[in-house]
Design a protein around this motif. Structure first.
Motif, PDB file in Angstrom:
ATOM      1  N   ALA A   9       0.827  -1.201   0.000  1.00 20.91           N
ATOM      2  CA  ALA A   9       0.000   0.000   0.000  1.00 20.91           C
ATOM      3  C   ALA A   9       0.863   1.254   0.000  1.00 20.91           C
ATOM      4  CB  ALA A   9      -0.929  -0.008   1.212  1.00 20.91           C
ATOM      5  N   VAL A  77      -6.321   2.694  -1.585  1.00 16.58           N
ATOM      6  CA  VAL A  77      -7.268   3.052  -0.519  1.00 16.58           C
ATOM      7  C   VAL A  77      -8.296   1.933  -0.321  1.00 16.58           C
ATOM      8  CG1 VAL A  77      -9.136   4.648   0.077  1.00 16.58           C
ATOM      9  CG2 VAL A  77      -6.953   5.531  -0.727  1.00 16.58           C
ATOM     10  N   GLY A  78      -8.769   1.346  -1.406  1.00 21.19           N
ATOM     11  CA  GLY A  78      -9.690   0.217  -1.282  1.00 21.19           C
ATOM     12  C   GLY A  78      -9.050  -0.972  -0.602  1.00 21.19           C
ATOM     13  N   LEU A  80      -6.520  -0.885   1.580  1.00 25.67           N
ATOM     14  CA  LEU A  80      -6.367  -0.584   3.006  1.00 25.67           C
ATOM     15  C   LEU A  80      -7.701  -0.612   3.738  1.00 25.67           C
ATOM     16  CD1 LEU A  80      -3.736   2.282   2.849  1.00 25.67           C
ATOM     17  CD2 LEU A  80      -3.388  -0.069   3.597  1.00 25.67           C
ATOM     18  N   TRP A  81      -8.738  -0.102   3.099  1.00 24.55           N
ATOM     19  CA  TRP A  81     -10.058  -0.114   3.728  1.00 24.55           C
ATOM     20  C   TRP A  81     -10.548  -1.551   3.908  1.00 24.55           C
ATOM     21  CZ3 TRP A  81     -15.272  -0.419   1.410  1.00 24.55           C
ATOM     22  CH2 TRP A  81     -16.264  -0.141   2.325  1.00 24.55           C
ATOM     23  N   GLY A  82     -10.324  -2.383   2.910  1.00 24.74           N
ATOM     24  CA  GLY A  82     -10.725  -3.782   3.022  1.00 24.74           C
ATOM     25  C   GLY A  82      -9.979  -4.514   4.124  1.00 24.74           C
ATOM     26  N   ARG A  83      -8.699  -4.224   4.269  1.00 30.83           N
ATOM     27  CA  ARG A  83      -7.944  -4.856   5.361  1.00 30.83           C
ATOM     28  C   ARG A  83      -8.444  -4.382   6.713  1.00 30.83           C
ATOM     29  NH1 ARG A  83      -1.647  -4.918   4.659  1.00 30.83           N
ATOM     30  NH2 ARG A  83      -1.946  -5.833   6.700  1.00 30.83           N
ATOM     31  N   ARG A  84      -8.785  -3.098   6.794  1.00 30.03           N
ATOM     32  CA  ARG A  84      -9.259  -2.564   8.070  1.00 30.03           C
ATOM     33  C   ARG A  84     -10.624  -3.138   8.428  1.00 30.03           C
ATOM     34  NH1 ARG A  84      -9.973   3.760   9.751  1.00 30.03           N
ATOM     35  NH2 ARG A  84     -10.178   3.362  11.957  1.00 30.03           N
ATOM     36  N   VAL A  85     -11.515  -3.228   7.458  1.00 28.44           N
ATOM     37  CA  VAL A  85     -12.844  -3.779   7.708  1.00 28.44           C
ATOM     38  C   VAL A  85     -12.735  -5.259   8.048  1.00 28.44           C
ATOM     39  CG1 VAL A  85     -15.038  -4.343   6.593  1.00 28.44           C
ATOM     40  CG2 VAL A  85     -14.064  -2.075   6.339  1.00 28.44           C
ATOM     41  N   ARG A  87     -10.412  -6.717   9.639  1.00 28.98           N
ATOM     42  CA  ARG A  87      -9.857  -6.912  10.975  1.00 28.98           C
ATOM     43  C   ARG A  87     -10.857  -6.624  12.091  1.00 28.98           C
ATOM     44  NH1 ARG A  87      -4.097  -3.973  10.180  1.00 28.98           N
ATOM     45  NH2 ARG A  87      -3.192  -5.525   8.809  1.00 28.98           N
TER      46      ARG A  87
END
Length: 103
Positions: A9, A77-78, A80-85, A87
């Motif tokens: 990322a 950004v998608g 990183l957002w997917g990894r955050r969601v 988790r």
């Protein structure tokens, strides 16, 4: 666990930033010569091009670099957002397939 500063990322954001910078440099350093359209059946009313909003030549390359950079930034950004969601710990509700009589 790998540091987030060394992940794909971060590399993607660096590449996107470099492409935006390159696009801006090309856009602002190319002289604005106006588009040449060749033969006209009539003379334009002024000394300005008939379609001044048309992007051509090296400015088209600069705009393309910025578009590619925005696509890369959107993918990063998608990601990183997917990894955050992914988790986020969710608490499971009742099992809809469980036998209510077994309880």
């Amino acid at each position: 666990m790998a540091s987030p500063s060394r992940g794909p990322a971060t590399i993607g954001l660096i590449v996107a930033s470099a492409l935006v910078a390159a696009g801006m440099v090309v856009w602002f350093t190319v002289p604005d010569t106006g588009a040449s359209f060749g033969w006209f059946a009539y003379a334009p009313l002024a000394d300005q091009p008939l379609f001044p909003f048309i992007i051509h030549g090296q400015r088209l390359v600069a705009a393309g670099l910025v578009v590619v950079a925005l696509i890369i930034a959107g993918v990063v950004v998608g990601f990183l957002w997917g990894r955050r969601v992914g988790r986020v710990e969710t608490h499971p509700g009742p099992d809809p397939f469980a036998d209510p009589e077994a309880g």
